[in-house]
Scaffold this motif. Sequence first.
Motif, short mmCIF file in Angstrom:
data_model
loop_
_atom_site.label_atom_id
_atom_site.label_comp_id
_atom_site.label_asym_id
_atom_site.label_seq_id
_atom_site.Cartn_x
_atom_site.Cartn_y
_atom_site.Cartn_z
N GLY A 289 -7.64 -1.32 -15.90
CA GLY A 289 -6.94 -1.72 -14.76
C GLY A 289 -5.89 -0.89 -13.94
N ALA A 290 -6.04 -1.31 -12.61
CA ALA A 290 -4.95 -0.45 -11.64
C ALA A 290 -4.32 -1.20 -10.62
CB ALA A 290 -5.90 0.46 -10.94
N LEU A 291 -3.07 -1.18 -10.51
CA LEU A 291 -2.47 -1.78 -9.54
C LEU A 291 -2.50 -1.11 -8.06
CD1 LEU A 291 -0.22 -3.98 -8.70
CD2 LEU A 291 1.48 -2.40 -9.69
N ILE A 292 -3.21 -1.84 -7.21
CA ILE A 292 -3.21 -1.12 -6.02
C ILE A 292 -2.32 -1.54 -5.01
CG2 ILE A 292 -5.09 -1.11 -4.00
CD1 ILE A 292 -5.87 -0.13 -7.04
N THR A 293 -1.68 -0.45 -4.26
CA THR A 293 -0.69 -0.99 -3.65
C THR A 293 -0.86 -0.01 -2.25
OG1 THR A 293 1.93 -0.70 -3.39
CG2 THR A 293 0.64 1.16 -4.88
N ARG A 294 0.11 -0.52 -1.21
CA ARG A 294 -0.14 0.06 0.20
C ARG A 294 1.28 0.81 0.56
NH1 ARG A 294 -3.54 -1.39 3.99
NH2 ARG A 294 -4.22 -3.20 2.62
N VAL A 295 1.28 1.78 1.06
CA VAL A 295 2.25 2.76 1.66
C VAL A 295 2.93 1.94 2.58
CG1 VAL A 295 3.30 4.94 2.73
CG2 VAL A 295 1.62 4.88 0.94
N MET A 296 4.22 1.59 2.64
CA MET A 296 5.03 1.01 3.68
C MET A 296 5.69 2.02 4.59
SD MET A 296 6.27 -2.23 1.64
CE MET A 296 6.71 -3.34 3.16
N LEU A 297 6.26 2.97 4.06
CA LEU A 297 7.28 4.07 4.56
C LEU A 297 7.23 5.22 4.01
CD1 LEU A 297 10.19 1.65 4.75
CD2 LEU A 297 8.77 1.93 6.60
N ASN A 298 7.18 6.24 4.91
CA ASN A 298 7.68 7.56 4.62
C ASN A 298 9.07 7.87 4.77
OD1 ASN A 298 5.76 9.60 3.44
ND2 ASN A 298 4.71 8.77 5.43
N LYS A 299 9.89 8.00 3.61
CA LYS A 299 11.40 8.02 3.60
C LYS A 299 11.80 9.61 3.92
CE LYS A 299 14.61 5.65 2.55
NZ LYS A 299 15.22 4.45 3.19
#
Length: 417
Positions: A289-299
């Motif tokens: 399994g993998a958890l797929i996520t999206r980049v929201m911001l560059n801090k």
Amino acid sequence: MRPFTYEQGRLCVDKVPVDDVVGGVGTPAYVYSLDAMAAAYRTLQEAFAEFSPEIFYSVKANSNLAVLRRLRSLGAGFDVVSGGELTRVLAAGGDPARISFAGVAKTAEELELSVKHDVIVHVESADEVPRLQEAAAAQGARVRFGIRINPGVKVDTLVHMQTGSDRAKFGVVPQVARAIVDRVAAGEFPDLRLAGVHMHVGSMIPNPGDMVRAAETLVEVLSYGQGRGLTGMRRLDLGGGFPISYGPMDEAPDVPVPADFAAALAPLLRSADADLVLEPGRFVAGAAGALITRVMLNKDPAGRRMVVVDTGMHHFVRPALYQAGHQIVPVVQAPGAGPTEVVGPICESTDRLAPAAELPLLRPGDLLAVLDTGAYGMVMASNYNNQPRPPEIVVEGGRARVARRRETWQDQLVFEE
Ligand code: LLP
């Protein structure tokens, strides 16, 4: 044995591009390859083939119904820890006679449900035996049970995952196990059948030798019982704990494989008059399994690379809870790799998925995959900050489908007036 590989720079699961898999569903989302779980299951089965093991998949690792159904179709039994897990396995069509229930504090309702379905109950304290006898008598049933033994072996794994040291709350020490055997042999529990012994000494066991030492104690109690005339006492349930590698994708695994455990246990298993049972959780589900996520911001505070993503400790708590390291990789490979801190949206400073993942320069909208999250991922997710839990997508035979939908904000109101 990860099903996640790069094909022409795109991360794929069983050769299907991950961005396509999550395309219609969005992020965050858990993605599991059921074929990879089946392959891991077979690897374990083959490693121990000489001893014809019964494999009872440990449901706490990943209890999605699609996962349970696939494992059932392979002939798996199930290890459950609660009435909730038991209900799930029954809903998935699991054979009740091939379910065992181990839990430090089972409620009266859970014992009643177990008796009703002829589940094997692993008692974890001496006081539980008369309670089980009562539950059996109340239903006029004969109940099979096992004794979970705490063999006093401190496994060299993360302290959070040690369950068999003499300070653990799990199981009974061998003397107490023998005392229970004596009481059964004396006929004190007329509606109970002592089927065998059980242990689970820890997760991610790094040395097969630890499992052997613990198993020796179990075999001693088993022979003691057989010697007292309890010939039906045959189950030697060694629990789970088979490790997986959490290392980088391009590095060879750094942990012993099931064949190493089988080789180390072989002399003992050959000498014991017993039926072997194994309860893998992580080994079956983790790497699938993998958890797929999206980049929201560059801090980028003070020039450091830090990205905020749309998932975090609420969906995947292992890094925050155990400081567990998980590889985080881009779904589309790109240049400019450098150590990047990956944090989530939760109002806690422990909400960090990785302190320094080696990642390319990222822009909002880019997808990342948190690898090896098929076990102890979604099952440990919460609604902290009233965040909905993510969907679970399963891939089987190269086809993806949503096995559990994404929760909504409204879902979180249904339990309250
Ligand atoms: N059998 C029993 C009775 C167990 O308690 C466990 C796990 C297993 C089998 C399966 O162990 P495995 O093969 O997965 O190592 N949340 C932690 C892991 C806790 C494991 C608890 N018991 C984590 O995220 O690493």
